[in-house]
Design an enzyme around this catalytic site. Structure first.
Site, PDB file in Angstrom:
ATOM      1  N   CYS A 143       0.871  -1.170   0.000  1.00  0.00           N
ATOM      2  CA  CYS A 143       0.000   0.000   0.000  1.00  0.00           C
ATOM      3  C   CYS A 143       0.910   1.222   0.000  1.00  0.00           C
ATOM      4  O   CYS A 143       2.135   1.079  -0.094  1.00  0.00           O
ATOM      5  CB  CYS A 143      -0.969   0.005   1.177  1.00  0.00           C
ATOM      6  N   CYS A 219      -4.416  -0.968  -1.490  1.00  0.00           N
ATOM      7  CA  CYS A 219      -4.989   0.380  -1.565  1.00  0.00           C
ATOM      8  C   CYS A 219      -4.943   0.844  -3.016  1.00  0.00           C
ATOM      9  O   CYS A 219      -4.034   0.467  -3.775  1.00  0.00           O
ATOM     10  CB  CYS A 219      -4.280   1.360  -0.638  1.00  0.00           C
ATOM     11  N   CYS A 227       5.005   0.209 -10.340  1.00  0.00           N
ATOM     12  CA  CYS A 227       5.752  -0.641  -9.409  1.00  0.00           C
ATOM     13  C   CYS A 227       7.147  -0.926  -9.946  1.00  0.00           C
ATOM     14  O   CYS A 227       7.388  -0.847 -11.160  1.00  0.00           O
ATOM     15  CB  CYS A 227       5.018  -1.972  -9.200  1.00  0.00           C
TER      16      CYS A 227
END
Length: 306
Positions: A143, A219, A227
């Site tokens: 998250c 989230c 990422c």
């Protein structure tokens, strides 16, 4: 299981009469044995037998039930299995397949053991649980702040998936501290809080970091971020739920928000660890992971691949 529980069990077994008594109980599962029969088979006075059995019970290795004037003892195989999993938890640095010869030696089929044999060949069930024969999967929960939802998920999987999964959590912009209500919620429900801390996902790009098998964002902000390139091509899914730390209300309302977040994450993790991994190809497994993300409590983005 922690080191104190494991030490207590091992200490209880570190005496020849108690070890023999425990093996005797294992050999008479699932029915158990009356106290008098145990003393007779061990060839010791009943009061001595009762003392040793009480130590096994206190250590969690056995249980007893009273039927009138008779007490029947049974081995607690679930706790003994937990002890074995604790001892083998980090077997070969998480590569359980390397330990296969050891596991195989521990679990010969007890069908060949005569029922009246007081010393069964194996202390473990005939058919070892999948947790002891499959590889251990590394799972990362992501998250943004790594202070609430991902922390809850890490602790839930750490306990509920012990022996089959290694749980981690991180954040793209970690807050540096775990939310106090996350710790309070986990502790109140008996989940581990030791070692939980807020950290960056950069730690999992390092050479010494564990190779990840699954990554779940919990989230929506983290799901929308770019990422890192994770080595090993782990499978990913978005399990977004509302942020309990964002609730601005009374103390009771805030605690209820964390309880709800815990419940939604536990439901997802329960479904995840129940998947028949050995029978699913990558495409089917991905579909299941995304479906889990759409369970009750899901945010609008849930079910998508991060």
């Amino acid at each position: 299981m922690d080191i104190n529980e494991a030490s207590s069990m091992l200490a209880a077994l570190a005496q020849s009469t108690r070890l023999q008594a425990f093996r005797l109980l294992v050999g008479h599962e699932p029915g158990g044995l009356p106290a008098g029969d145990i003393a007779r088979k061990l060839g010791i006075p009943q009061n001595t037998s009762s003392t040793h059995l009480a130590i096994l019970v206190n250590a969690g290795l056995a249980g007893s039930t009273r039927n009138g004037r008779s007490i029947t003892y049974r081995a607690n195989l679930d706790r003994f299995r937990e002890l074995n999993l604790y001892l083998l938890k980090d077997c070969c640095n998480g590569r359980a397949e390397i330990c296969a010869p050891l596991i195989a030696a521990l679990t010969p089929c007890c069908a060949a053991t005569p029922p009246d044999n007081p010393l069964p060949f194996s202390l473990l069930p005939c058919h070892p649980p999948a947790a002891m024969t499959q590889r251990v999967f590394n799972v990362l929960f992501l998250c943004t702040g790594n202070s609430a939802r991902s922390i809850l998920a890490e602790a839930i999987l750490r306990k509920d998936g012990e022996g089959r999964f290694r749980a981690f959590s991180a954040g793209s912009m970690p807050k540096g501290a775990v939310h106090p209500l996350a710790i309070e919620t986990l502790a109140s429900l008996g989940y581990p809080i030791d070692g939980l801390h807020s950290k960056s996902w950069d730690e999992f790009e390092k050479t010494a970091a564990p190779q990840l098998d699954f990554i779940f964002t919990v989230c929506d902000n983290a799901a929308g971020e770019v990422c890192p390139i994770w080595p090993g091509h782990p499978q990913t899914a978005h399990w977004g739920i509302e942020d309990p730390a964002a609730v601005a209300g009374t103390e009771l309302e805030c605690k209820q928000a964390f309880a709800a977040a815990f419940r939604h994450l536990k439901n997802r993790i329960t479904a995840f660890i129940a998947l028949p991994f050995e029978r699913l190809d990558r495409t089917a497994l991905t579909a299941h992971l995304h479906e889990i993300g759409r369970q009750q409590g899901a945010t609008a983005m849930s079910g998508r691949e991060p």
